[in-house]
Design an enzyme around this catalytic site. Structure first.
Site, PDB file in Angstrom:
ATOM      1  N   SER A   1       0.809  -1.011   0.063  1.00  7.72           N
ATOM      2  CA  SER A   1      -0.160   0.064  -0.397  1.00  7.72           C
ATOM      3  C   SER A   1       0.638   1.443  -0.004  1.00  7.72           C
ATOM      4  O   SER A   1       1.694   1.321   0.585  1.00  7.72           O
ATOM      5  CB  SER A   1      -0.777  -0.215   1.162  1.00  7.72           C
ATOM      6  OG  SER A   1      -1.517  -1.170   1.163  1.00  7.72           O
TER       7      SER A   1
ATOM      8  N   ALA B   1      -6.526   2.173   2.156  1.00  9.85           N
ATOM      9  CA  ALA B   1      -8.224   2.919   1.928  1.00  9.85           C
ATOM     10  C   ALA B   1      -8.469   3.296   3.316  1.00  9.85           C
ATOM     11  O   ALA B   1      -8.858   4.577   3.733  1.00  9.85           O
ATOM     12  CB  ALA B   1      -8.802   1.752   2.028  1.00  9.85           C
TER      13      ALA B   1
ATOM     14  N   HIS C   1     -11.052  -3.502  -3.767  1.00  8.05           N
ATOM     15  CA  HIS C   1     -10.978  -4.634  -4.461  1.00  8.05           C
ATOM     16  C   HIS C   1     -12.322  -4.795  -4.796  1.00  8.05           C
ATOM     17  O   HIS C   1     -13.082  -4.338  -5.440  1.00  8.05           O
ATOM     18  CB  HIS C   1     -10.545  -6.345  -3.864  1.00  8.05           C
ATOM     19  CG  HIS C   1      -8.825  -6.399  -3.766  1.00  8.05           C
ATOM     20  ND1 HIS C   1      -8.195  -6.044  -3.973  1.00  8.05           N
ATOM     21  CD2 HIS C   1      -8.158  -6.731  -2.458  1.00  8.05           C
ATOM     22  CE1 HIS C   1      -6.651  -5.459  -3.728  1.00  8.05           C
ATOM     23  NE2 HIS C   1      -6.665  -6.069  -2.081  1.00  8.05           N
TER      24      HIS C   1
END
Length: 265
Positions: free
Chosen positions: A42, A95, A136
């Site tokens: 990430s 996220a 996703h």
């Protein structure tokens, strides 16, 4: 992205690659320990591993007008979500960092339930969490789960930042490898992504065996969202968005530092 590499369809200049399939939170944690030579991580996690890893110019996942979503059984406002229990796929995911920026809240101010990304729907349905942070393919299937969209963080980021994409994931290579080797690996990975984009149908067919109950049409749509021109190279706007994302997180005390972006060139 790595169909061509996995199937040995491109030259690898004597290098051998072992493919390890794990969820992004696990890869983030492994990167903090420097376990893998090359890894997807990430962008959020890069703030914690920039002393060990350099960013590769290809392999990005950018939310260009879309991104992680907050979903729930009922549509809640931002103020309401801030007071709800939220299921998230990991604290080092981009996220989650985007969620904190959107809410203007830090981890300690939120009521969180950490579960694997593919168990978030179930956690919300069972009432273990009142809202879920979806990444996703869940971004395409949440309505099938009887849930509604409260916020698309990619849309929010673009509106707030002159249409910049939301930086979500990237590939990194360990700095213990000599610079010439890093450059060779970078070229190989870029070649694999380019080959897959040029042979999309075959690449999607290869990817389907790893898909989580997705049919070809849905898989192809999902691939198109996150394997595209941004994936071949971040470009200056992509780099600008990463800097902005991490600088804002640092300014709000959400990450320990805003790292210098070190790209393999």
């Amino acid at each position: 992205m790595f169909y061509a590499l996995a199937k040995e369809l491109i030259p690898t200049h004597g290098l051998k690659f072992d493919h390890i399939l794990q969820d992004i939170q696990t890869l983030n944690e492994r990167a903090t320990r420097g376990e893998l030579d090359i890894s997807a991580i990430s962008i959020h996690a890069y703030a914690y591993v920039c002393d060990q890893y350099a960013l590769l110019p290809s392999g990005a996942s950018m939310g260009d007008g879309y991104g992680p979503m907050i979903v729930a059984k009922d549509r809640y406002s931002k103020a309401e979500i801030a007071k709800k229990r939220i299921a998230i796929p990991g604290k080092m995911t981009s996220a989650f960092l985007a969620l904190q920026l959107w809410l203007g809240k830090s981890e300690r101010e939120l009521n969180l339930l950490i579960v694997p990304f593919d168990e978030i729907f179930a956690a919300v349905r069972r009432g273990e969490a009142e809202a879920g942070l979806i990444i996703h393919e869940g971004q395409l299937t949440y309505e099938n789960e009887g849930l509604v969209l409260c916020e698309d963080l990619g849309v929010w980021w673009g509106k707030e930042n002159d249409g910049l994409p939301l930086p979500l994931g990237g590939n990194v290579i360990h700095k213990r490898l000599e610079r010439p080797l890093r450059q060779t690996v970078s070229a190989i990975l870029s070649a694999s992504i380019r080959y897959s984009l040029e042979h999309r149908a075959e690449a999607v067919e290869h990817a389907l065996k790893y898909a989580r109950d997705m049919g070809r049409e849905l898989a192809d749509k999902f691939v198109g969202m996150y394997v595209n021109d941004w994936t071949l190279d971040y470009g200056e706007r992509g780099r600008q968005s990463i800097r902005l994302f991490l600088d804002r997180a640092c300014a709000r005390g959400l990450i320990p530092r805003a790292p210098q972006l070190e790209f393999v060139v």
